[in-house]
Design a protein around this motif. Sequence first.
Motif, short mmCIF file in Angstrom:
data_model
loop_
_atom_site.label_atom_id
_atom_site.label_comp_id
_atom_site.label_asym_id
_atom_site.label_seq_id
_atom_site.Cartn_x
_atom_site.Cartn_y
_atom_site.Cartn_z
N ALA A 18 0.80 -1.16 -0.09
CA ALA A 18 0.00 -0.22 0.03
C ALA A 18 0.92 1.22 -0.07
O ALA A 18 0.53 2.09 -0.77
N ALA A 19 2.10 1.19 0.53
CA ALA A 19 3.11 2.16 0.86
C ALA A 19 3.64 2.60 -0.46
O ALA A 19 3.74 3.68 -0.95
N LEU A 20 3.76 1.46 -1.17
CA LEU A 20 4.50 1.56 -2.62
C LEU A 20 3.58 2.14 -3.40
O LEU A 20 3.90 2.94 -4.38
N LEU A 37 3.60 5.58 -5.77
CA LEU A 37 3.68 5.55 -7.04
C LEU A 37 2.64 6.85 -7.46
O LEU A 37 2.54 7.15 -8.70
N ALA A 38 1.53 6.98 -6.79
CA ALA A 38 0.38 7.58 -7.12
C ALA A 38 0.72 9.17 -7.42
O ALA A 38 1.79 9.77 -6.79
#
Lengths: 115, 160
Positions: free
Chosen positions: A108-110, A114-115
């Motif tokens: 989720a952190a990744l 990226l978002a």
Amino acid sequence: MMWSVDPRSPLPLHEQITVSVRRALSDGTLAAGERLPAAAELAAVLDVNPNTVLRAYRCLRDEGVLEFRRGRGVRVSADAPVRAAVTDAARQLLTLGRAHGYNPAALAALLEELA
Amino acid sequence: MTAPRQAYSSTVIARRHLLAGAVAGAAIAAGLHVLAPASLAGPLAGLSVLVTAAYLASVRVTVGAGRVILGQGPLPWPTRVIPVSLIADARAENLTSGQVFGIGVPWHRRTTRMTVRAGPTLVLSLRTGEWVRVSTRDPGAAVAIIRSAHPQPVPTRENS
């Protein structure tokens, strides 16, 4: 659409039924708005308990793939094909992440990054 | 029983039937309203036509585990269950518009036509001598399941 269950599979029967629906959505044999067979009908032809089919249908309803309409059976929701594709991709990401030591929080952190 | 099990299901909806029912229902309701404005006969007759069209516009078939379940209309009932042991032969046909006669009502005591549109159709020949034709998306898949459950159909006078 085709349904298949294998009692020898380690995957629970209700999950095998949800897999059949997701597969049908991804290959286009099931479209938005289409009606699925009644739980009792499908249970009879798959030779499983009706509660198993109901459990699968409820899981898919909770994911937003199916809609229950009182007295009119179970239908594929309007955004089900897109939702099913995204859910499928997320599952693949989870599997790949786990294989490489990423837990869901790290993934989720990744994604946030990226978002 | 622990062997893998397969089933096939499909629902076919004839939108032309629904449209025709809506148009006919509205026309009948309007016509009767002109003749008798205070009467409820117009709306009731129009609604009856629409409900009948909705019933005849949709057919569903579910195949597997030794039976074929047929249903018609928007509701989950009524259904007709045909045991695979009662099926002498099953095949897939591609009906043309000219061959699609009937709207699900048996016109002959030995033939049930649940053909709501031209195209892929499942054709069942029963041991009782009755023929059942049902519109479905992939009749080949349904035939494969019927044949796997009942691999050696006994020839009848009609299919031999």
